[in-house]
Design an enzyme around this catalytic site. Structure first.
Site, mmCIF file in Angstrom:
data_model
loop_
_atom_site.group_PDB
_atom_site.id
_atom_site.type_symbol
_atom_site.label_atom_id
_atom_site.label_comp_id
_atom_site.label_asym_id
_atom_site.label_seq_id
_atom_site.Cartn_x
_atom_site.Cartn_y
_atom_site.Cartn_z
ATOM 1 N N HIS A 135 44.849 37.756 43.464
ATOM 2 C CA HIS A 135 45.916 38.274 42.606
ATOM 3 C C HIS A 135 46.788 39.310 43.313
ATOM 4 C CE1 HIS A 135 42.909 41.520 41.595
ATOM 5 N NE2 HIS A 135 43.997 42.261 41.572
ATOM 6 N N ASP A 165 39.143 34.526 42.890
ATOM 7 C CA ASP A 165 40.051 35.647 43.154
ATOM 8 C C ASP A 165 39.904 36.182 44.575
ATOM 9 O OD1 ASP A 165 42.140 37.310 42.553
ATOM 10 O OD2 ASP A 165 40.936 38.804 41.500
ATOM 11 N N SER A 242 42.299 46.957 44.286
ATOM 12 C CA SER A 242 41.959 45.539 44.340
ATOM 13 C C SER A 242 42.000 45.020 45.771
ATOM 14 C CB SER A 242 42.936 44.728 43.486
ATOM 15 O OG SER A 242 42.744 44.993 42.121
#
Length: 400
Positions: A135, A165, A242
């Protein structure tokens, strides 16, 4: 060197052995004439205590966090991604012929705008293999990768796997600092956890906490479309973290920081490094990952879930069992439908191994191979049946 009995007693007291001075004193009083060198006697008395100390582990290193960060920090990178996003379509009123005649060329035309985002990643190999979250680079083929020392490289997105992911990037460089990979499967709740990343644009931020829990399912984390058993940690993870590494106390990477729950305070989740490494290797070698797919919707039964399903009439069948993995629906034209799965089946075994919940079934399927036979044992109307299904690659298009 010779010591009197009084001097010897004082010396032992200073060494922390004074609590037994009376006993020791009487012992050495009887032996005084036989002891030519009292220091040797002192050594004999202290020897058991020294042996005990030598067996103890070394003193805790209070700087282990700083040392772990010093080792890994240079291999943690900031990833700046940009993608083209269409603005809103022409408002409906402006499509009316009257408005078109009235406004003419002033009718707004959809334009492209650039959406930018920042995340984290870390370097796997000295020749520029970088791993991050899918993402973080979604919608981008080219990204900018910035190292801790300030060097900046153009990065090419080699592949993305939205199911887990995970994404990988290649930068053209040699001799880069790299991380050391640990083992998430060996973790125990309560161990130290260290997160490094670029939260909220604040580069090279370090936070620390513990491993709060293991094997959190995707549905528990709030991302049911993913296929990951997450590590839960209370090390602070914020937007921008992230893709960054989660470390153990040795400075080894044990996961990729991935998700936070909007309704949870101080909880973060990471992809176990074993999963991330496996996906990264496939992406670097093939550019994509094929996940085995059956095409069933399932739920883990409990007495409460059984009652809820039966009372609210979610299905055309009645649930009789209190536990097991219930097949709620079978998708049309899926491998499961072709193998004969039916709504109401209770899955009891996958690959001849007992399963107790839906997450375990998913893990068994994920461990299988696309196109290979997979045996699934189900209970149907009180009878046991074995179905043989051939998982297919998880479809990239929207499922029906």
């Amino acid at each position: 060197m010779s010591l009197s009995l009084k001097q010897l007693t004082v010396y032992l007291t200073l060494l922390g052995l004074g609590g037994g001075a009376g006993v020791l004193g009487s012992r050495y009083l009887m032996a005084e004439k036989q002891v030519a060198r009292p220091t040797e006697a002192i050594s004999a008395v202290l020897q058991p205590f020294s042996a005990q100390r030598s067996k103890r582990p070394p003193e805790e290193n209070l700087n282990f966090i700083a040392e772990a960060v010093e080792q890994v920090g240079p291999a943690v990178v900031r990833i700046d991604a940009a993608r083209q996003v269409s603005q809103e379509e022409i408002p409906e009123p402006f499509k009316n012929p009257f408005f078109r005649r009235f406004f003419g060329d002033e009718i707004p035309i959809p334009k492209q705008r650039v959406e930018r985002g920042t995340g984290s990643g870390f370097i796997l190999s000295s020749d520029g293999q970088v791993i991050t979250n899918a993402h973080v680079v979604d919608g981008s083929d080219q990204v900018k990768v910035t190292l801790k020392d300030g060097r900046t490289f153009d990065g090419r997105v080699i592949g993305k796997d939205p199911v887990t992911d995970v994404a990988v990037i290649k930068i053209e460089a040699q001799g880069l600092p790299t991380v050391r990979l640990g083992k998430a499967q060996n973790l125990i709740p309560g161990e130290w956890a260290i997160a490094i990343g670029n939260p909220l644009g604040l580069d090279n931020t370090v936070t620390v906490g513990i491993i709060s829990a293991l094997d959190r399912s995707s549905s528990q984390v709030g991302v049911p479309e993913k296929r990951v058993s997450f590590i839960q940690t209370d090390a602070a993870i914020n937007p921008g973290n992230s893709g960054g590494p989660l470390l153990n106390a040795k400075g080894e990477v044990i996961g990729i920081n991935t998700a936070i729950r909007a309704n949870a305070q101080g909880l973060g989740f990471a992809i176990p490094i074993e999963t991330a490494e496996r996906i990264a290797n496939e992406l670097f070698s093939k550019g994509k990952v094929e996940h085995p797919y059956l095409g069933i919707q399932m739920v883990t039964l409990t007495p409460e879930k059984k009652q809820q399903i039966n009372e609210e009439k979610f299905t055309d069948f009645k649930v009789k069992e209190d536990k097991g993995v219930l097949v709620v629906a079978v998708l049309k034209n899926s491998p499961a439908q072709q193998a004969g799965f039916q709504p109401g089946d209770i899955i009891t075994k996958v690959s001849n191994k007992q399963v107790k919940d839906a997450a375990e079934v998913q893990a068994r399927v994920e461990a299988s191979r696309v196109g290979a036979d997979l045996k699934v044992e189900v209970t149907r109307q009180g009878k046991t049946e074995t179905l043989v299904v051939q998982p297919q690659a998880f479809p990239t298009e929207k499922l029906p």
